[in-house]
Design a protein around this motif. Structure first.
Motif, short mmCIF file in Angstrom:
data_model
loop_
_atom_site.label_atom_id
_atom_site.label_comp_id
_atom_site.label_asym_id
_atom_site.label_seq_id
_atom_site.Cartn_x
_atom_site.Cartn_y
_atom_site.Cartn_z
N LYS A 16 38.54 52.65 37.94
CA LYS A 16 37.82 51.80 36.98
C LYS A 16 37.08 52.65 35.96
O LYS A 16 37.00 52.29 34.78
N GLU A 30 44.30 44.13 44.00
CA GLU A 30 44.92 43.67 42.76
C GLU A 30 44.10 44.04 41.55
O GLU A 30 44.65 44.37 40.49
N GLU A 31 42.76 43.99 41.66
CA GLU A 31 41.92 44.32 40.50
C GLU A 31 42.07 45.77 40.08
O GLU A 31 41.83 46.12 38.91
N GLU A 43 45.71 46.15 38.28
CA GLU A 43 45.76 45.61 36.92
C GLU A 43 45.15 46.54 35.87
O GLU A 43 45.30 46.30 34.68
#
Length: 229
Positions: A41, A59-60, A63
Motif C-alpha cells: 500500500k 483482495e484489497e 487490486e
C-alpha cells in the motif's frame, strides 16, 4: 517499472535474482511474511510478482498494482491449486506442469498468462518432480516476461475442472496402515508422493513408535549405463 516480490521458494529465488539483473524493472522490496503486505500500500508498485509466498493475499492488496499480482505456481492449472502441487500428480494421476497466472481472490484461480505441461516419469518421487517443475517455472517466467510487462490479459480458468489442495491433506496420506489391503501400484505411487528428502513424510507406527519410509526407483537403463562405465 517498479515491482514488489513475494516469496521466496527455490524457483522464486532464481526469478528474483534474474529480475534484479534486468534494466526494465526495479524490485523495491522482497516480502516473505503476511504482516509485511501493508508495504505494498505504501509503495504502490506497478506490478507484484509472487513465487512461493505461503500466505493468502487479500483482495484489497491484489487490486493495488496496475498490472496485477503475477504468481508462479508449479502445477498445470486448474489442476492442483494450493499446496504440494508436485505431490498430487503422483497420487492421483492428474497432469503436472507449471503455470504463470494473475492472483485472484480464490487460491490459484486467476487468469492464466502462460503454462506448460511437464511429463511425470515412472521413477519420479515428489522431490524429483519438484526439481523439474522448479527449473521449468524459471524458464517459463523468463519467456513470459515480455508479455507480462505489456499487461497481457490472460485467459480465465475453467474452475469446474481441477481441485484445490490444502496443507493438512498431507496428514491424511502420510500414515501408512500396515494392515490395509492395497494395490501394489497404488502403494508405490503413494510412497513416491511422500518421498521428499530430507523431509520425513511417510511413516508407519508399531508399538507407539514411528518408522519413516521413502522410496527410490532406478530405471533399468540407468543400471545398464552404470555397468558400462
Amino acid at each position: 517499472m517498479e515491482a514488489v516480490f513475494l516469496g521466496i521458494n527455490d524457483a522464486g529465488e532464481q526469478i528474483y535474482n534474474w529480475l534484479n539483473q534486468q534494466e526494465d524493472v526495479e524490485v523495491k522490496a522482497l516480502l516473505t511474511e503476511k504482516d509485511q503486505l501493508g508495504l505494498i500500500k505504501e509503495l504502490e508498485p506497478e506490478i507484484v510478482i509472487s513465487a512461493g509466498f505461503e500466505h493468502k493475499v487479500p483482495e484489497e492488496i491484489i487490486e493495488i498494482p496496475e498490472k496485477g499480482v503475477v504468481n508462479v505456481h508449479p502445477s498445470l492449472l486448474p489442476y492442483n491449486r494450493g499446496s504440494y502441487p508436485y505431490m498430487w500428480p503422483l497420487l492421483d494421476g492428474t497432469p503436472a506442469g507449471v503455470s504463470i497466472h494473475y492472483m485472484a481472490e480464490g487460491i490459484d484461480e486467476g487468469p492464466i498468462i502462460d503454462q506448460m505441461e511437464v511429463p511425470v516419469k515412472p521413477e519420479d518421487t515428489a522431490k524429483d518432480l519438484y526439481e523439474r517443475l522448479k527449473s521449468e517455472s524459471v524458464l517459463l517466467f523468463k519467456e513470459a516476461w515480455p508479455e507480462i510487462k505489456k499487461g497481457v490479459k490472460g485467459r480465465s480458468q475453467d474452475l469446474s475442472t481441477g481441485q484445490t489442495h490444502y496443507r493438512n491433506e498431507l496428514d491424511d496420506v502420510a500414515e501408512i496402515d500396515l494392515d490395509e489391503k492395497v494395490r501394489a501400484g497404488d502403494l508405490i505411487d503413494r510412497l513416491r508422493a511422500l518421498s521428499f528428502p530430507p523431509h520425513e513424510n511417510g511413516f508407519f507406527e508399531v508399538n507407539g513408535q514411528k518408522y519413516f519410509v521413502e522410496i527410490d526407483i532406478t530405471p533399468e537403463t540407468e543400471l545398464q549405463n552404470s555397468e558400462d562405465l
